[in-house]
Design an enzyme around this catalytic site. Structure first.
Site, mmCIF file in Angstrom:
data_model
loop_
_atom_site.group_PDB
_atom_site.id
_atom_site.type_symbol
_atom_site.label_atom_id
_atom_site.label_comp_id
_atom_site.label_asym_id
_atom_site.label_seq_id
_atom_site.Cartn_x
_atom_site.Cartn_y
_atom_site.Cartn_z
ATOM 1 N N ASP A 191 36.347 47.714 56.836
ATOM 2 C CA ASP A 191 36.807 49.168 56.631
ATOM 3 C C ASP A 191 36.828 49.577 55.518
ATOM 4 O O ASP A 191 35.781 50.977 54.984
ATOM 5 C CB ASP A 191 37.979 49.445 57.436
ATOM 6 C CG ASP A 191 38.636 49.221 59.142
ATOM 7 O OD1 ASP A 191 36.555 49.546 59.280
ATOM 8 O OD2 ASP A 191 38.937 49.456 60.087
ATOM 9 N N THR B 196 44.672 49.973 39.546
ATOM 10 C CA THR B 196 43.788 49.547 41.058
ATOM 11 C C THR B 196 45.335 49.488 41.785
ATOM 12 O O THR B 196 46.367 49.239 41.299
ATOM 13 C CB THR B 196 43.367 47.888 40.165
ATOM 14 O OG1 THR B 196 44.216 47.158 40.120
ATOM 15 C CG2 THR B 196 42.538 48.402 39.233
ATOM 16 N N LYS C 93 43.060 31.322 35.572
ATOM 17 C CA LYS C 93 42.322 32.442 35.207
ATOM 18 C C LYS C 93 42.012 32.136 34.027
ATOM 19 O O LYS C 93 41.075 31.949 33.428
ATOM 20 C CB LYS C 93 42.591 34.024 34.727
ATOM 21 C CG LYS C 93 42.732 34.849 36.013
ATOM 22 C CD LYS C 93 41.777 35.928 36.840
ATOM 23 C CE LYS C 93 42.231 36.204 37.806
ATOM 24 N NZ LYS C 93 40.634 36.686 38.229
ATOM 25 N N TYR D 254 48.546 32.266 39.018
ATOM 26 C CA TYR D 254 47.524 32.827 39.077
ATOM 27 C C TYR D 254 47.358 33.122 37.654
ATOM 28 O O TYR D 254 45.526 32.883 37.243
ATOM 29 C CB TYR D 254 48.105 34.695 38.985
ATOM 30 C CG TYR D 254 47.110 35.496 37.830
ATOM 31 C CD1 TYR D 254 46.272 36.483 39.236
ATOM 32 C CD2 TYR D 254 47.177 36.646 37.124
ATOM 33 C CE1 TYR D 254 45.680 36.977 39.266
ATOM 34 C CE2 TYR D 254 46.531 37.905 36.535
ATOM 35 C CZ TYR D 254 45.504 37.978 37.602
ATOM 36 O OH TYR D 254 44.294 39.072 38.167
ATOM 37 N N ASP E 129 34.664 36.702 53.510
ATOM 38 C CA ASP E 129 36.236 36.037 52.030
ATOM 39 C C ASP E 129 35.950 35.175 51.442
ATOM 40 O O ASP E 129 35.302 34.113 51.477
ATOM 41 C CB ASP E 129 36.888 35.398 53.371
ATOM 42 C CG ASP E 129 38.147 34.801 53.555
ATOM 43 O OD1 ASP E 129 38.117 34.371 52.213
ATOM 44 O OD2 ASP E 129 39.110 34.524 53.672
ATOM 45 N N SER F 50 41.716 37.779 33.517
ATOM 46 C CA SER F 50 42.558 38.307 32.702
ATOM 47 C C SER F 50 43.014 38.225 31.346
ATOM 48 O O SER F 50 43.151 36.772 30.859
ATOM 49 C CB SER F 50 43.825 38.104 33.710
ATOM 50 O OG SER F 50 44.789 38.346 33.399
HETATM 51 P P1 NAD Z 1 41.854 45.424 43.700
HETATM 52 O O1 NAD Z 1 42.879 44.880 44.407
HETATM 53 O O2 NAD Z 1 41.685 46.418 43.661
HETATM 54 O O3 NAD Z 1 41.031 43.601 43.585
HETATM 55 C C1 NAD Z 1 40.856 42.844 44.362
HETATM 56 C C2 NAD Z 1 39.135 42.694 45.515
HETATM 57 O O4 NAD Z 1 39.459 41.742 45.547
HETATM 58 C C3 NAD Z 1 39.692 43.560 46.654
HETATM 59 O O5 NAD Z 1 38.533 44.471 46.743
HETATM 60 C C4 NAD Z 1 39.812 42.389 47.670
HETATM 61 O O6 NAD Z 1 39.545 43.303 48.829
HETATM 62 C C5 NAD Z 1 39.325 41.721 47.330
HETATM 63 N N1 NAD Z 1 39.899 40.374 47.729
HETATM 64 C C6 NAD Z 1 40.962 39.879 47.668
HETATM 65 N N2 NAD Z 1 41.058 38.490 48.259
HETATM 66 C C7 NAD Z 1 39.971 38.178 48.793
HETATM 67 C C8 NAD Z 1 38.625 37.483 49.160
HETATM 68 N N3 NAD Z 1 39.934 36.330 49.988
HETATM 69 N N4 NAD Z 1 37.592 37.524 49.860
HETATM 70 C C9 NAD Z 1 37.161 38.196 49.331
HETATM 71 N N5 NAD Z 1 36.978 39.810 48.404
HETATM 72 C C10 NAD Z 1 39.039 39.134 48.322
HETATM 73 O O7 NAD Z 1 42.476 44.461 42.094
HETATM 74 P P2 NAD Z 1 42.002 44.564 40.867
HETATM 75 O O8 NAD Z 1 42.883 45.211 39.568
HETATM 76 O O9 NAD Z 1 40.581 45.450 40.941
HETATM 77 O O10 NAD Z 1 41.340 43.639 40.149
HETATM 78 C C11 NAD Z 1 40.289 42.673 40.460
HETATM 79 C C12 NAD Z 1 39.971 41.858 39.568
HETATM 80 O O11 NAD Z 1 40.588 42.138 38.556
HETATM 81 C C13 NAD Z 1 41.096 40.437 40.296
HETATM 82 O O12 NAD Z 1 40.515 38.736 39.908
HETATM 83 C C14 NAD Z 1 41.780 40.597 38.936
HETATM 84 O O13 NAD Z 1 42.778 40.071 39.184
HETATM 85 C C15 NAD Z 1 41.649 40.924 37.412
HETATM 86 N N6 NAD Z 1 42.331 41.462 36.878
HETATM 87 C C16 NAD Z 1 43.048 43.103 37.136
HETATM 88 C C17 NAD Z 1 44.237 43.601 36.009
HETATM 89 C C18 NAD Z 1 44.682 44.701 36.672
HETATM 90 O O14 NAD Z 1 45.337 45.242 35.784
HETATM 91 N N7 NAD Z 1 44.330 45.854 37.531
HETATM 92 C C19 NAD Z 1 44.381 42.370 35.049
HETATM 93 C C20 NAD Z 1 43.736 41.525 34.701
HETATM 94 C C21 NAD Z 1 42.812 40.922 36.002
#
Ligand code: NAD
Length: 266
Positions: free
Chosen positions: A42, A192, A161, A157, A64, A144
């Site tokens: 969805d 996000t 990373k 985490y 997944d 990250s």
């Molecule tokens: P987000 O939660 O919007 O995105 C994470 C995505 O991963 C989601 O779409 C989720 O459905 C997907 N996901 C989670 N578990 C999963 C699984 N088992 N199988 C398939 N998909 C899966 O958050 P975001 O901030 O956009 O995160 C994206 C990436 O950026 C991540 O790897 C996160 O660690 C990294 N990141 C984010 C930040 C931040 O500040 N937002 C900082 C550093 C790194």
């Protein structure tokens, strides 16, 4: 700048939201064909609907990344529908188990490593044969700031990373001579759903508003983010799109920090 990736075939994991969704948007805007994937059908459909203006060039499959079979099925569907990929962007991840080291269970470690490190390993392994066949390819991993600046209340985490940085650097050595370039992007504190959840928890714990939680987090936990605000997903996605492009033809094995200065070292 023309990124010159028109009709290139890309797959973006984590494309349902946040940085992944914006990465899909940037690649589509540059004329690429994009397979969007996420775990919840969805949410994925809602993300595809948001990019309706590009719908002729979007494919979507839920998968997944912590499940071998699911990733194999994804690879088979993508091969049948679009053929070999040119571009793979590993964005999907979870914040995972939080707390100090002595508070985190084996299960918490296993789940975080399985999604954040082994997920990108599974996906990359599944799509690598096709990426290698083309003679031109790009793989980008989203790590990250935590990889090089670990915070003691989120060590699974951070470790996952950090592992990803090493993985990407190693891959960049193996495949560059075939035209397949591998790089990493390391963001900090982007607006996000992931950081929304963290800030909602913080607001609850501190009995403050969501905005006050962000302000105190920046002040107390991220003092080197000199811009003094959360980043926007598109500010990360634009750097990812560059690394996926012809314009980055001499960039390999790098880690681009998109963190407003959050990492305190050179
Ligand atoms: P987000 O939660 O919007 O995105 C994470 C995505 O991963 C989601 O779409 C989720 O459905 C997907 N996901 C989670 N578990 C999963 C699984 N088992 N199988 C398939 N998909 C899966 O958050 P975001 O901030 O956009 O995160 C994206 C990436 O950026 C991540 O790897 C996160 O660690 C990294 N990141 C984010 C930040 C931040 O500040 N937002 C900082 C550093 C790194």
């Amino acid at each position: 700048m023309d990124l010159n990736i028109r009709d290139r075939k890309a797959l973006v994991t984590g494309a349902s939201s946040g940085i992944g969704l914006e990465t899909a948007r940037q690649l589509l805007a540059e004329g690429a064909v994009v397979v969007m994937t996420g775990p919840e059908p969805d949410e994925l459909k809602a993300a595809v609907d948001e990019l309706a203006e590009f719908k002729e060039r979007i494919y979507a499959h839920d998968a997944d990344i912590a499940d071998d079979e699911s990733v194999d099925e994804l690879a088979a569907s993508v091969a049948a529908e679009v053929g070999d990929l040119d571009i793979l962007v590993n964005v999907a991840g979870i914040h995972g188990a939080g707390g100090l080291f002595h508070e985190i269970s084996q299960e918490g470690w296993d789940r975080t490593i399985d999604v954040d490190l082994m997920g990108p390993v599974r996906v990359t392994r599944a799509f690598l044969p096709g990426l290698r066949r083309g003679g031109w390819g790009r793989i980008v991993f989203v790590s990250s700031e935590d990889a090089v600046q670990p915070y003691d209340d989120e060590l699974p985490y951070c470790a996952a990373k950090a592992g990803m940085l090493s993985l990407a650097k190693g891959l960049s050595r193996t495949y560059a001579s075939e035209g397949l370039l591998v790089n990493t992007v390391s963001p900090a504190f982007i607006a996000t759903p992931m950081t929304d959840e963290m800030m909602n928890e913080r607001a609850q714990q501190k009995g403050t508003s969501f905005d006050e939680a962000i302000a105190s987090f920046l002040r107390e936990e991220r003092p080197f983010m000199e811009l003094g605000r959360r980043g926007r997903p598109e500010e990360v996605a634009k750097v990812i799109a560059f690394l996926c492009s012809d314009a980055a033809s001499f960039v390999n094995g790098s880690n681009y920090r998109v963190d407003a200065g959050s990492v305190a070292t050179i």
